[in-house]
Motif scaffolding. Structure first.
Motif, PDB file in Angstrom:
ATOM      1  N   ARG A 152      -6.593   2.794  -2.800  1.00 48.84           N
ATOM      2  CA  ARG A 152      -6.530   2.274  -1.442  1.00 48.84           C
ATOM      3  C   ARG A 152      -6.859   0.783  -1.408  1.00 48.84           C
ATOM      4  N   PRO A 153      -6.306   0.043  -0.470  1.00 53.31           N
ATOM      5  CA  PRO A 153      -5.391   0.457   0.601  1.00 53.31           C
ATOM      6  C   PRO A 153      -3.923   0.496   0.187  1.00 53.31           C
ATOM      7  N   ASP A 154      -3.626   0.051  -1.055  1.00 46.42           N
ATOM      8  CA  ASP A 154      -2.228  -0.071  -1.485  1.00 46.42           C
ATOM      9  C   ASP A 154      -1.439   1.225  -1.326  1.00 46.42           C
ATOM     10  N   LYS A 155      -2.116   2.348  -1.529  1.00 46.27           N
ATOM     11  CA  LYS A 155      -1.452   3.649  -1.448  1.00 46.27           C
ATOM     12  C   LYS A 155      -0.731   3.841  -0.117  1.00 46.27           C
ATOM     13  N   PHE A 156      -1.276   3.258   0.944  1.00 51.33           N
ATOM     14  CA  PHE A 156      -0.735   3.480   2.291  1.00 51.33           C
ATOM     15  C   PHE A 156      -0.066   2.240   2.892  1.00 51.33           C
ATOM     16  N   GLU A 157       0.100   1.185   2.091  1.00 54.15           N
ATOM     17  CA  GLU A 157       0.604  -0.066   2.654  1.00 54.15           C
ATOM     18  C   GLU A 157       1.814  -0.594   1.884  1.00 54.15           C
ATOM     19  N   SER A 158       2.871   0.162   1.873  1.00 55.52           N
ATOM     20  CA  SER A 158       4.107  -0.269   1.227  1.00 55.52           C
ATOM     21  C   SER A 158       4.831  -1.290   2.096  1.00 55.52           C
ATOM     22  N   GLY A 159       5.436  -2.279   1.441  1.00 59.77           N
ATOM     23  CA  GLY A 159       6.212  -3.279   2.172  1.00 59.77           C
ATOM     24  C   GLY A 159       5.350  -4.407   2.705  1.00 59.77           C
ATOM     25  N   THR A 160       6.026  -5.392   3.246  1.00 54.45           N
ATOM     26  CA  THR A 160       5.342  -6.574   3.773  1.00 54.45           C
ATOM     27  C   THR A 160       4.540  -6.228   5.021  1.00 54.45           C
TER      28      THR A 160
END
Length: 384
Positions: A240-248
């Motif tokens: 987290r937080p990358d797991k839930f924050e795909s895209g710009t």
């Protein structure tokens, strides 16, 4: 314009918000987490600072557990679709917004989940014995509003969270109407997931929101794609937080939210809460002078968030709101994306209510003017 539609989105925004958005677009402009040049680093710093301020307001720790979304609806969809699997059971209330009910109804059809709703009374408050009876069946998830977007009734959040923890039920709170206007840091201890918008009580721009998720909760992402991390892999990062924050990310608007949070932390949520209580109390007293209007929101202002819903037995909702708009008074009529709530309080058949929702910046003069115009509209209608 006299703006009385803060339950939909706040206006005006906090001081500094517009300038922060402009400064990002004019002076930074880069993507966060994608490059190592100085502008990209500044963009990433904005996201980090915003997460840190959000967990402080929530009384939580570890800001990586804050994930950004476009709004509370996307946050709720991420949580609901990410937790509930084939045949799971979920408990919710009879006062929910469609941001909760529509994903649940979708999963009822596609994943055969079982939906149970605890009853609320005509004032929008949970019937406690019904809640206790239904949570004892130990659903996988309890998802509930913190306060009704239709009439403002505040749920007993702390008590519900304690019961959910006792029965080992994951508790997801829809904090759309309370975050920023009601202190959560002292009652959020047992709440596993908190979904929120950035554009309502937090006084930030539209296109912002997110959720806090306890690190112990296993949650699947709603979207998959580039995160700027682990780019050598074709599978989604699991941290987290990358797991839930795909895209710009919407960094420009989040820069505005960052500025709004500075205002909230400096001003204090308790002061904002007191100001809203005072202006709402004044509004209620003035509404009582208009016999033609029926107030359906709770009269006890300690138990509601500052949302006043009314109807007239003799004048249509559309006529009232159309006439108010002619005088540049912004409000909202209808079912407010919450048909279940209107069925609970008995206003569904008449098409809902007219909702007035003052904000922190609403003045007594604006309330006086709105009341004057309301009386004029009703008086003129009587002579049509």
């Amino acid at each position: 314009m006299i703006y009385l539609d803060n339950a939909a989105t706040s206006f005006p925004k906090a001081p500094g918000v517009a300038q922060a958005v402009f400064n990002f677009l004019d002076k930074i402009g880069a993507n966060a987490g994608r490059s190592s040049h100085s502008s990209a680093v500044k963009a990433s710093a904005i996201l980090f600072e915003t997460r840190e301020k959000l967990v402080k307001l929530l009384g939580k720790e570890d800001s990586e557990n804050i994930s950004f979304t476009l709004n509370a609806t996307q946050a709720l969809n991420t949580v609901i679709l990410g937790i509930l699997t084939e045949g799971d059971s979920v408990l919710t209330s009879s006062m929910e917004h469609n941001a909760v009910m529509r994903p649940l109804r979708h999963l009822e059809k596609t994943r055969n989940i079982k939906i149970s709703q605890f009853k609320c009374d005509k004032h929008g408050f949970p019937i406690w014995n019904d809640f206790l009876q239904k949570i004892q069946k130990k659903p996988k998830l309890l998802v509930s509003t913190a306060a009704s977007n239709v009439i403002g009734s505040i749920f007993p959040i702390r008590e519900m969270a304690a019961v959910a923890k006792k029965h080992k039920v994951i508790f997801c709170l829809d904090a759309a109407q309370v975050f920023g206007t009601y202190p959560l840091e002292k009652i959020a201890t047992n709440i596993d997931i908190i979904c929120f918008p950035g554009h309502k009580g937090l006084l930030g721009p539209t296109g912002t929101g997110g959720f806090y998720c306890d690190p112990k909760i296993q949650l699947s992402p709603l979207m998959f794609g580039g995160t700027g991390s682990r780019s050598e892999l074709e599978i989604q990062p699991d941290f987290r937080p990358d797991k839930f924050e795909s895209g710009t990310q919407n960094v420009a608007s989040l820069a505005g939210l960052n500025a709004a949070l500075d205002f909230l932390l400096t001003t204090s949520v308790n002061k904002i809460k007191k100001q809203k209580e005072d202006i709402t109390a004044y509004f209620v007293e003035q509404l009582k002078t208009i016999d033609e209007l029926v107030l359906v929101s709770p009269a006890d202002l300690q138990k509601q968030i500052g949302i006043l819903s009314v109807f007239s037995p003799n004048i249509s909702l559309s006529y009232l709101t159309t006439q108010l708009d002619k005088y540049e008074i912004a409000t909202r009529m209808g079912l407010h994306c919450a048909p279940a709530a209107h069925k609970t309080i008995g206003t569904f058949a008449r098409g809902g209510t007219v909702r007035f929702s003052p904000g922190y910046f609403t003045s007594q003069w604006q309330i006086d003017e709105a009341i004057r115009i309301l009386k004029k509209i009703i008086r003129n209608r009587a002579y049509d």
